[in-house]
Write a protein that holds these residues in place. Structure first.
Motif, mmCIF file in Angstrom:
data_model
loop_
_atom_site.group_PDB
_atom_site.id
_atom_site.type_symbol
_atom_site.label_atom_id
_atom_site.label_comp_id
_atom_site.label_asym_id
_atom_site.label_seq_id
_atom_site.Cartn_x
_atom_site.Cartn_y
_atom_site.Cartn_z
ATOM 1 N N UNK A 1 0.836 -1.206 0.000
ATOM 2 C CA UNK A 1 0.000 0.000 0.000
ATOM 3 C C UNK A 1 0.869 1.255 0.000
ATOM 4 N N UNK A 2 1.954 1.237 0.787
ATOM 5 C CA UNK A 2 2.877 2.367 0.806
ATOM 6 C C UNK A 2 3.452 2.648 -0.580
ATOM 7 N N UNK A 3 3.904 1.592 -1.247
ATOM 8 C CA UNK A 3 4.500 1.756 -2.579
ATOM 9 C C UNK A 3 3.459 2.206 -3.594
ATOM 10 N N UNK A 4 2.236 1.691 -3.450
ATOM 11 C CA UNK A 4 1.150 2.096 -4.347
ATOM 12 C C UNK A 4 0.859 3.585 -4.196
ATOM 13 N N UNK A 5 0.757 4.040 -2.950
ATOM 14 C CA UNK A 5 0.489 5.451 -2.686
ATOM 15 C C UNK A 5 1.621 6.321 -3.229
ATOM 16 N N UNK A 6 2.849 5.889 -3.004
ATOM 17 C CA UNK A 6 4.001 6.654 -3.491
ATOM 18 C C UNK A 6 3.992 6.753 -5.009
ATOM 19 N N UNK A 7 3.780 5.634 -5.709
ATOM 20 C CA UNK A 7 3.905 5.614 -7.171
ATOM 21 C C UNK A 7 2.774 6.339 -7.880
ATOM 22 N N UNK A 8 1.621 6.498 -7.233
ATOM 23 C CA UNK A 8 0.521 7.201 -7.893
ATOM 24 C C UNK A 8 0.504 8.691 -7.551
ATOM 25 N N UNK A 9 1.450 9.141 -6.730
ATOM 26 C CA UNK A 9 1.456 10.554 -6.337
ATOM 27 C C UNK A 9 2.777 11.258 -6.645
#
Length: 406
Positions: A18-26
């Protein structure tokens, strides 16, 4: 299967995803937005500043994770990360008008992310055993790449018209995930003994120990050298393709050099997501040392040839080979290198290992500089030679006399 992992491992892998997902989409799209409001020189300076402060934050994060309770560190800096995303969202909403708020949010995002990342790595290392460590790192590798693909897709779709909503939801999700992770993680860690009242002196001593570990130092150098092959794709190869690749039509879609680069990157991600565990099953009964060795050789040579080729029908098979080499070697290296890390210096050693990526970035950038003086063929040779030396250093470090291969 992942269901056989302990609750702590499952929680850590899910939270990391989830952390990586949030980082990569922002964050990558925030950089694009900043490039649209500042000139190239200012944007470049800002990005370089962020790289430096993030690296320093990672060093500090490794020290904190070795000397304090990692669960508290994770909660504190994950929450700070979520708060910085909300700050950016409020700027897009119009509550704050100055662009300085965007810069502040961008820097705090990078700092907080790197302050808690070493704690994540150390928690996962602590919670795994010799029996399930390789499998856990395979899952981490797979989920990371899946999160990158999903994140870039989500961010790319929402970037033009929904920046406020994107960062608002990302900030709320980050804060909620930080709370949920705290409730799910049942974990305490031993802390390193403090050697000095002066924390700064203690921090430098902490990393001096890692730097004096010759085997670990050679491993980090080796990883920097062979990672140069892949990192060159986003620097030298990207520039070369944009200038030299002749536009062609593929299924009625025009493919120029930039789109060719995107096609290669998408292909790499899809292959990683789709074939990580298939390649793992194929190699699990084979010598781990041989798997890493031959995997790295395929990886390095393939990326070296990609740096000089302009034919789509050669570039695509080379990317397939490079990804297969990556899938065979990377999870095994990540699992195996744990054996070289002292128990009371886990986070510091892992934070120190980030130098391998910084070094690869510099060597790949140097290839771009060299391209102004020598031909693409020599650049390919430069990449391959560095990769071969890195392969030798990595294998000898992992399977030296104190760490016999399987």
């Amino acid at each position: 299967m992942a269901t056989t992992f302990s609750k702590n491992i499952r929680s850590t892998l899910a939270s990391s995803f989830i952390n990586s997902l949030i980082y990569s989409c922002t964050i990558p799209f925030l950089v694009i937005y900043l490039a649209g409001i500042f000139n190239a020189r200012m944007t470049g300076l800002l990005v370089m500043t962020n790289v430096v402060v993030c690296f320093l934050a990672g060093i500090v994060g490794g020290y904190l994770a070795d000397n304090f309770q990692r669960k508290k560190i994770l909660h504190l800096f994950q929450s700070l990360y979520g708060g910085s995303l909300l700050l950016i969202a409020l700027r897009f909403f119009g509550l704050f008008s100055a662009d300085g708020w965007l810069i502040l949010g961008y820097l705090v995002c990078g700092i907080s992310f790197n302050l808690y990342s070493p704690a994540y790595d150390a928690v996962l290392m602590d919670c795994t055993t010799v029996e399930n460590r390789k499998q856990a790192y395979q899952w981490q590798y797979w989920t990371f790449n899946l999160s990158m693909a999903l994140g870039f897709s989500i961010g790319g779709f929402l970037f033009q018209h929904f920046l406020f909503q994107l960062f608002l939801v990302a900030g709320i999700a980050q804060l909620a995930m930080a709370l949920l992770f705290q409730s799910q993680l049942d974990y305490t860690n031993a802390t390193a003994e403090k050697r000095h009242k002066n924390r700064l002196k203690d921090l430098f001593l902490n990393y001096r120990i890692a730097a004096k570990d010759t085997r670990w130092l050679f491993l980090i150098l080796g990883m920097a050298l062979f990672n140069t092959a892949e990192f060159s794709l986003k620097t030298y190869t990207a520039v070369r393709l944009s200038k030299e690749f002749e536009t062609l039509t593929l299924f009625t879609v025009p493919i120029d050099g930039v789109r060719m680069l995107s096609l290669l990157q998408v292909l790499n991600t899809l292959l990683v997501v789709g074939f990580t565990f298939l390649v793992s099953r194929f190699t699990e009964k084979r010598s781990e040392k041989a798997t890493i060795l031959y995997g790295l050789l395929i990886y390095v040579v393939s990326y070296g040839l990609i740096a000089v080729m302009n034919n789509i029908y050669i570039l695509i098979p080379l990317m397939v080979l490079a990804t297969i080499g990556e899938l065979a070697s990377s999870p095994n290296i990540n699992a195996r290198k744990v054996d070289l890390v002292p128990e009371d210096k886990q986070a510091s050693y892992l934070a120190f290992s980030s130098l391998s990526y910084q070094g690869a970035d510099l060597l790949a950038a140097f290839a771009l500089t060299l391209s102004g003086y020598i031909s693409a063929g020599f650049i390919a040779g430069y990449i391959i030679i560095l990769g071969l030396v890195g392969t030798s250093l990595t294998v000898s470090s992992l399977y030296g006399r104190n760490n016999k291969g399987i």
